[in-house]
Design an enzyme around this catalytic site. Sequence first.
Site, mmCIF file in Angstrom:
data_model
loop_
_atom_site.group_PDB
_atom_site.id
_atom_site.type_symbol
_atom_site.label_atom_id
_atom_site.label_comp_id
_atom_site.label_asym_id
_atom_site.label_seq_id
_atom_site.Cartn_x
_atom_site.Cartn_y
_atom_site.Cartn_z
ATOM 1 N N HIS A 194 129.720 96.598 16.033
ATOM 2 C CA HIS A 194 131.137 96.258 15.858
ATOM 3 C C HIS A 194 131.432 96.318 14.355
ATOM 4 C CE1 HIS A 194 131.747 93.582 19.699
ATOM 5 N NE2 HIS A 194 132.434 94.702 19.842
ATOM 6 N N CYS A 290 132.671 86.474 15.045
ATOM 7 C CA CYS A 290 132.834 86.767 16.482
ATOM 8 C C CYS A 290 133.236 85.541 17.286
ATOM 9 C CB CYS A 290 131.527 87.239 17.094
ATOM 10 S SG CYS A 290 130.579 88.395 16.158
HETATM 11 N N1 ARG Z 1 126.981 89.698 23.299
HETATM 12 C C1 ARG Z 1 128.276 90.057 22.808
HETATM 13 C C2 ARG Z 1 128.509 91.530 23.062
HETATM 14 O O1 ARG Z 1 127.582 92.299 22.977
HETATM 15 C C3 ARG Z 1 128.417 89.731 21.364
HETATM 16 C C4 ARG Z 1 129.777 89.979 20.799
HETATM 17 C C5 ARG Z 1 129.870 89.747 19.334
HETATM 18 N N2 ARG Z 1 131.181 89.869 18.878
HETATM 19 C C6 ARG Z 1 131.591 90.479 17.750
HETATM 20 N N3 ARG Z 1 132.832 90.398 17.428
HETATM 21 N N4 ARG Z 1 130.763 91.193 17.027
HETATM 22 O O2 ARG Z 1 129.579 91.970 23.367
#
Ligand code: ARG
Length: 296
Positions: A194, A290
């Site tokens: 991300h 997150c």
């Molecule tokens: N386990 C979640 C996923 O893989 C973690 C999300 C983390 N969020 C972020 N904004 N980076 O989607």
Amino acid sequence: MVYNRLSDLDFSLDALPAMKRPSGVLMTSPDHFDVTYVINAHMAGNVGTVDADRARSQWASLKDAYVACGLSVTEIRDRSDLPDMVFCANQTLPFLREDGTRGVLLSKMYAAERAGEVTYFRDHFGALGYEIVDEVAKGDSEFEGMGDALWHSGRRLLWGGYGFRTEESVYRLISEKLDVPILLLGLKDPEFYHLDTCLCILDEQTALIYPAAFQPDGLELVRHFFPKIIEAPEGEARELFACNAHSPDGKNVIIQRGCTDTNSALIEAGFNVIEIDTDEFLKAGGSVFCMKLMTW
Ligand code: ARG
């Protein structure tokens, strides 16, 4: 308009409308947070290892940190069948139109395991009278909200990450629906899946980044728009999610504990560092940024 490289640019930052900083913090309660499946590289090996009590107390410390910064935190209740719902940066992208209208654009989640989360956020914001933009959610291209789309501080300008969770093609529609230019950043390392894992916008001038996570054209855009760049060292970026820090006010920076070199650079640049432990959440591939959503 979407922009892929420096040579595409036909505007300057100063010419864009100013946009006030969001002041509302939304957090999802952590009661059912767990690692029960693997949808990113960090989750591998962590299924079944979450200490629920520790996670709850780490989450509460993060909430306290926001309150200590003078912000008020609203909560949305998590659901037993959605163990990643605590990562509430991903289900929507909040926006503020030039006429003052507040809204959220709904995500189309990459993984089937998380698809059910979006409706709870739609209901939450709908009940509060926010404009709901659902064309992306109903379309074919994936988009994961503020995991990949980050507002430039103080201006109506969006940074759009793509490559792992969000599809590049979705940003044309987002630019049209929100009437905003978007600078595209291709991501190239699966551990930085991300945009919020490698770019942290601290204020209008300053960004904390992990440069090796970006495609070259995007990195050039980042360096062009941010005259002050702080680079996180690889270990702190990869293991401790240093770039998943968050500055709610351009002064304080909330960050995972132990990012020693990053913290020295932040302090030298004039920021106040607030360290908290999020290691239970790191098992799922997420940290400070997150775990909250900033709203107007
Ligand atoms: N386990 C979640 C996923 O893989 C973690 C999300 C983390 N969020 C972020 N904004 N980076 O989607």
